[in-house]
Design an enzyme around this catalytic site. Structure first.
Site, PDB file in Angstrom:
ATOM      1  CE1 TYR A 142      -8.940  -8.014  -3.944  1.00 55.66           C
ATOM      2  CE2 TYR A 142      -9.798  -6.990  -5.930  1.00 55.66           C
ATOM      3  CZ  TYR A 142      -9.867  -7.211  -4.569  1.00 55.66           C
ATOM      4  OH  TYR A 142     -10.870  -6.619  -3.847  1.00 55.66           O
ATOM      5  CG  ASP A 224      -7.028 -10.407  13.577  1.00 55.45           C
ATOM      6  OD1 ASP A 224      -5.944  -9.802  13.465  1.00 55.45           O
ATOM      7  OD2 ASP A 224      -7.128 -11.488  14.209  1.00 55.45           O
ATOM      8  CG  ASP A 252     -16.130  -1.118   0.999  1.00 60.07           C
ATOM      9  OD1 ASP A 252     -15.428  -0.439   0.216  1.00 60.07           O
ATOM     10  OD2 ASP A 252     -17.162  -1.723   0.646  1.00 60.07           O
TER      11      ASP A 252
HETATM   12  C1  IPM Z   1     -12.827  -1.394  -5.064  1.00 62.19           C
HETATM   13  C2  IPM Z   1     -13.857  -2.373  -5.570  1.00 62.19           C
HETATM   14  C3  IPM Z   1     -13.204  -3.325  -6.556  1.00 62.19           C
HETATM   15  C4  IPM Z   1     -12.108  -4.066  -5.820  1.00 62.19           C
HETATM   16  C5  IPM Z   1     -14.185  -4.315  -7.232  1.00 62.19           C
HETATM   17  C6  IPM Z   1     -15.317  -3.608  -7.943  1.00 62.19           C
HETATM   18  C7  IPM Z   1     -13.477  -5.250  -8.167  1.00 62.19           C
HETATM   19  O1  IPM Z   1     -14.452  -3.031  -4.500  1.00 62.19           O
HETATM   20  O2  IPM Z   1     -12.239  -0.674  -5.897  1.00 62.19           O
HETATM   21  O3  IPM Z   1     -12.617  -1.342  -3.859  1.00 62.19           O
HETATM   22  O4  IPM Z   1     -12.373  -5.082  -5.164  1.00 62.19           O
HETATM   23  O5  IPM Z   1     -10.972  -3.623  -5.890  1.00 62.19           O
HETATM   24 MG    MG Z   2     -13.872  -2.339  -2.613  1.00 67.19          MG
END
Ligand code: IPM
Ligand code: MG
Length: 371
Positions: A142, A224, A252
């Site tokens: 990032y 993975d 997620d």
């Molecule tokens: C999260 C979100 C963020 C990330 C986005 C909105 C930049 O997906 O907090 O998980 O990727 O960190």
């Molecule tokens: Mg996220």
């Protein structure tokens, strides 16, 4: 009885609805337990771009630094999707994480028994799953430089960089081991050491840090495989610790154990200043402004704030138990509702949770554990 200054950054889309719900719940806690919460509001994300020309205005950052903790909703939306990189709402979120040194992102994944059939996974697989993802939040893919477009042999190309310094890896691993000590004493360090050099260094450092925690078991898992194991047998995990982007993706995925992205809270901790609390979900433009979003992830984030930033454990418990009770009573926002279940709006869900916190009998039952 205490006084706490909370910076609230609602952001975009459903961010406004869910943060206002969490603030109402915190107000119920304040009146029930005789605390004072002072809320100050700031702009971040798309709305900040529209009104101030930048996704993280200086005054927002200043206000957050002056606070005892920050509560954030979500950023982003289709309106800003075509903006240049420095004028994207997400840039505001990344900037606040970096500027406030919020390197440790804690994403607990706990399955509520009453929601077991809301998950797309089989109930016997997810029942009693209880894990904590510790995501490194201020380094890795990032933030690595260089990042951008270039021309390679006359052809358009793009580059992002996965860079970690030793100390960054060490501090997130130490955080994970400390947290595991208070849980079931197992750390799974997730990497891609069969391919990436950054992962090979990560793995070495994990081994070194583990020497200081002989009471905690360390295992290494390739990312993975971890993605697969989370679905196959999530109960094997206690604390998972991993690089920024791996953690983004795995959290997620893990939210599906609970039935919805709308259930997962998070805490982003700093050792040098206030910490920040936000749901893991995004701004959900398709639900925004319709009073439909699930406020629970943000409400549970507020509970994490009470516990981790203010040391208010029984107040945090009161929120968590109230959420559990309301779910057990059958209230469901649309994201977790099954056919025939009682679907409620964002506001109704917030009202039920508040009422449970303010209800003498309910709170007596909740607090009985402290007697
Ligand atoms: C999260 C979100 C963020 C990330 C986005 C909105 C930049 O997906 O907090 O998980 O990727 O960190
Ligand atoms: Mg996220």
């Amino acid at each position: 009885m205490g006084t706490y200054r909370i910076a609230v950054l609602p952001g975009d889309g459903v961010g406004k609805e869910v943060t206002s719900g969490a603030v109402e719940v915190l107000q119920a806690i304040a009146s029930r337990f005789h605390h004072q919460f002072i809320f100050k509001y700031g702009l971040i994300g798309g709305e900040a771009i529209d009104r101030k020309g930048t996704p993280l205005p200086d005054e927002t950052l200043h206000m957050c630094r002056q606070s005892d903790a920050v509560l954030l909703g979500a950023v982003g939306g289709p309106k800003w999707d075509k903006n240049p990189p420095h004028l994207r709402p997400e840039k505001g979120l990344l900037a606040i994480r970096k500027e406030m040194n919020l390197f440790a992102n804690l994403r607990p994944v706990k399955v509520y028994p009453s929601l077991a059939d809301s998950s797309p996974l089989k109930a016997h697989i997810i029942r009693e799953a209880d894990l904590l993802i510790v995501r490194e939040l201020t380094g890795g893919l990032y933030f690595g430089k260089p990042s951008g477009r270039r021309v390679e042999n006359g052809e358009e190309a793009a580059i992002d960089t996965l860079l970690y310094k030793r100390e960054e890896v060490k501090r997130i691993l130490k955080t994970a081991f400390e947290l595991a000590r208070k849980r079931r004493k197992k750390v799974t360090s997730v990497d891609k050491a069969n391919v990436l050099e950054s992962s090979r260094m990560w793995r070495e450092i994990a081994e070194e840090v583990a020497c200081d925690y002989p009471d905690v078991e360390l295992e290494h898992m390739l990312v993975d495989n971890a993605a697969m194991q989370l679905i196959r047998n999530p109960k094997q995990f206690d604390v998972l610790v991993t690089e920024n982007m791996f953690g983004d993706i795995l959290s997620d995925e893990a939210s599906m154990l609970t039935g919805s992205l709308g259930m997962l809270p998070s805490a982003s901790l700093s050792t040098t200043g206030p910490s920040l609390y936000e749901p893991i979900h995004g701004s959900a433009p398709d639900l925004a402004g319709q009073n439909k979003a699930n406020p629970i992830a943000t409400i549970l984030s507020a509970a994490m704030m009470l516990r981790l930033s203010f040391g208010l454990n029984k107040e945090a418990d009161a929120i968590e138990k109230a959420v559990q009770q309301v779910l057990t009573s059958g209230y469901r926002t649309v994201d977790v509702a099954k056919k025939g279940q009682h679907v409620v709006s964002t506001k109704d869900m917030v009202d039920e949770i508040r009422a449970t916190i303010l209800d003498d009998e309910a709170i007596f039952n909740i607090m009985a554990v402290y007697a």
